[in-house]
Design a protein around this motif. Structure first.
Motif, short mmCIF file in Angstrom:
data_model
loop_
_atom_site.label_atom_id
_atom_site.label_comp_id
_atom_site.label_asym_id
_atom_site.label_seq_id
_atom_site.Cartn_x
_atom_site.Cartn_y
_atom_site.Cartn_z
N HIS A 130 3.15 15.90 -0.32
CA HIS A 130 2.28 16.48 0.71
C HIS A 130 2.40 15.69 2.01
CE1 HIS A 130 -1.30 18.69 2.17
NE2 HIS A 130 -1.57 17.56 2.79
N CYS A 131 2.39 14.35 1.90
CA CYS A 131 2.47 13.52 3.11
C CYS A 131 3.81 13.71 3.82
CB CYS A 131 2.29 12.05 2.73
SG CYS A 131 0.62 11.62 2.17
N VAL A 132 4.91 13.69 3.06
CA VAL A 132 6.23 13.83 3.66
C VAL A 132 6.40 15.20 4.31
CG1 VAL A 132 8.70 13.92 3.15
CG2 VAL A 132 7.29 12.12 2.14
N THR A 133 5.89 16.23 3.65
CA THR A 133 5.97 17.58 4.19
C THR A 133 5.26 17.68 5.54
OG1 THR A 133 6.10 18.56 1.99
CG2 THR A 133 5.40 20.01 3.77
N HIS A 134 4.23 16.87 5.71
CA HIS A 134 3.45 16.92 6.95
C HIS A 134 3.68 15.67 7.80
CE1 HIS A 134 1.43 20.59 5.70
NE2 HIS A 134 1.28 20.05 4.51
N LYS A 135 4.98 15.32 7.91
CA LYS A 135 5.46 14.28 8.84
C LYS A 135 4.87 12.91 8.56
CE LYS A 135 6.05 17.71 12.56
NZ LYS A 135 7.49 17.85 12.31
N GLY A 136 4.74 12.57 7.28
CA GLY A 136 4.14 11.29 6.94
C GLY A 136 4.84 10.59 5.79
N TYR A 137 4.09 9.77 5.09
CA TYR A 137 4.64 8.94 4.02
C TYR A 137 3.52 8.53 3.07
CZ TYR A 137 2.35 5.17 6.55
OH TYR A 137 1.41 4.39 7.16
N LEU A 138 3.90 8.02 1.92
CA LEU A 138 2.98 7.38 0.99
C LEU A 138 3.67 6.14 0.43
CD1 LEU A 138 0.66 8.86 -1.73
CD2 LEU A 138 2.25 7.01 -2.31
N THR A 139 3.03 5.00 0.62
CA THR A 139 3.53 3.73 0.10
C THR A 139 2.59 3.25 -1.01
OG1 THR A 139 4.50 3.09 2.22
CG2 THR A 139 4.05 1.33 0.65
N ILE A 140 3.16 2.87 -2.13
CA ILE A 140 2.36 2.33 -3.23
C ILE A 140 2.20 0.83 -3.01
CG2 ILE A 140 2.15 2.10 -5.73
CD1 ILE A 140 4.23 4.41 -5.94
#
Length: 419
Positions: free
Chosen positions: A365-375
């Motif tokens: 979801h984050c990548v699709t909306h120009k973002g990222y998720l870092t664990i």
């Protein structure tokens, strides 16, 4: 000689120990992994120079509060841990210029206490506020909700002193920021997780403490929360913090307003008008305890902690994806920037049903909306890339790493793409 013996000869036995003696159960590491505590910049330089000559791989830290971020609790392929915790002085405070120079190991809480005596503060509100050091906060770029008003950690750093891979001491910036050719070292080292150099001193931009502070929380339907969040971005309201907060009991929009009394009252009234216009309820909460409680919950040692970024219009939809999780969760997302943290409760168990699928769905979801998720924090059993980086700047980042650390000795493998 081993690293432990070498540094005991160089610094003395009171400044060198082994990892096993710390009894830090968060990490798996070799029992004889050396941890060194330099007490001056000269000692720090000497330690790094020795590591360079021996080609020993170094891991830098302060009080180790965020040492586990991004590594799944593994400290592998290391020879020496270097802590700046004893480099903890306030070097200079130019009160009239609203700037200060501090050693990297000074505690965040200690610094704020000293600045408050002059009516000033450093505008970041990190996790682990009672233990974190300034160097650790800068190295991880972890600033908190106050970026709504004051910008990121990077925006407050106007000078750095750091030790290179070979022990040389380098300075950049200072009390006045100037445009120069070449690398902007302050921005490069902020958020680099110690992979480009070991911070020894930092010069910071300060701000005056507010005369009054008030926090208002809006509650109600998720769709209405989204509308209110949009209105606060469009109507020129100027909170110091404005976060979309989600948990198992629904979503909220929290705004923190500071300044002189009349200004705070006017801003609060406008915020309440937005709430009324979209059908949300509003309440005033105890200011400092509300925000510190959020930070404490996010910093739970048993939670899976993720840092996210995406378009601000997608904050509410992201949190809505968590509503049916089997265990508890908490999200604190900054309304203006679209950045924030999500903590997934594990109830102390290494087994979390569908954890990888949940994170993969959020990351998508984050990548699709120009973002990222870092664990940032997760159990060792989670077999996922902590960074999940897919953009095209990795070659540039690797080239910069090669320039700053050609032998790969500084915090190896701690950053994006194994840098």
């Amino acid at each position: 000689m081993s690293p432990v013996t070498t540094f005991q000869s160089l610094l003395g036995t009171d400044q060198v120990t082994t990892w096993s003696s710390l009894d830090d159960i968060r990490f798996k590491a070799a029992d004889q992994l050396a941890i060194v505590f330099p007490q001056s910049i000269e000692q720090l330089s000497a330690v790094v120079r020795t590591c360079y000559e021996q080609r020993w791989r170094m891991l830098s830290c302060g009080q180790r509060t965020k040492l586990h971020w991004g590594c799944h609790h593994q400290l592998n392929n290391l020879d020496v841990v270097i802590s700046t915790a004893r480099l903890n002085g306030l070097v200079d405070h130019w009160v009239d210029d609203f700037t200060t120079r501090v050693e990297a190991g000074i505690g965040y809480a200690d610094l704020q206490t000293q600045l408050a005596r002059q009516g000033q503060f450093w505008p970041v509100d990190p996790l682990y506020a009672q233990q974190a050091t300034v160097g650790g906060i800068v190295a991880t770029g972890e600033g908190g909700s106050l970026r709504q008003r004051y910008g990121s950690v990077r925006d407050t750093v106007i000078g750095v002193q750091f030790v290179r891979y070979d022990g040389e001491v380098v300075k950049a910036g200072g009390r006045v920021v100037k445009n120069v050719a070449g690398y902007d070292l302050m921005k490069l080292l902020t958020g680099a997780y110690g992979t480009l150099g070991i911070l020894s001193q930092v010069t910071l931009r300060l701000y005056p403490m507010a005369a009054q502070s008030q926090t208002m929380v809006l509650s109600g339907d998720a769709k209405a929360i989204g509308k209110a969040a949009l209105q606060t971005r469009l109507q020129g309201i100027t909170p110091v913090a404005m976060d979309v907060i989600g948990a198992g009991n629904g979503l909220r929009l929290a705004g923190r307003f500071q300044g002189i009394a009349a200004g705070v009252e006017e801003q609060v009234a406008r915020f309440q008008a937005i709430a009324q216009g979209v059908g949300l309820t509003s309440e005033s909460v105890e200011d400092s305890s509300f925000w510190s409680s959020l930070a404490l919950q996010l910093a739970s040692p048993t939670a899976v902690l993720c840092k996210v970024g995406l378009l601000p219009t997608q904050l509410v939809p992201l949190l809505q994806q968590l509503e049916n999780l089997p265990l508890g969760w908490l999200g604190r997302l900054h309304n203006a920037s679209g950045l924030g943290l999500i903590a997934l409760a594990t109830n102390g168990s290494d087994h979390y049903p569908d954890l990888a699928d949940t994170i993969a769905r959020l990351r998508s979801h984050c990548v699709t909306h120009k973002g990222y998720l870092t664990i940032l924090q997760a159990p060792p059993t989670l077999a996922m890339d902590p960074w999940g980086y897919t953009d095209n700047a990795l070659d540039t980042m690797k080239a910069v790493k090669e320039k700053f650390d050609p032998h790969g000795l500084l915090n190896p493998g701690r950053f994006v793409g194994g840098i």
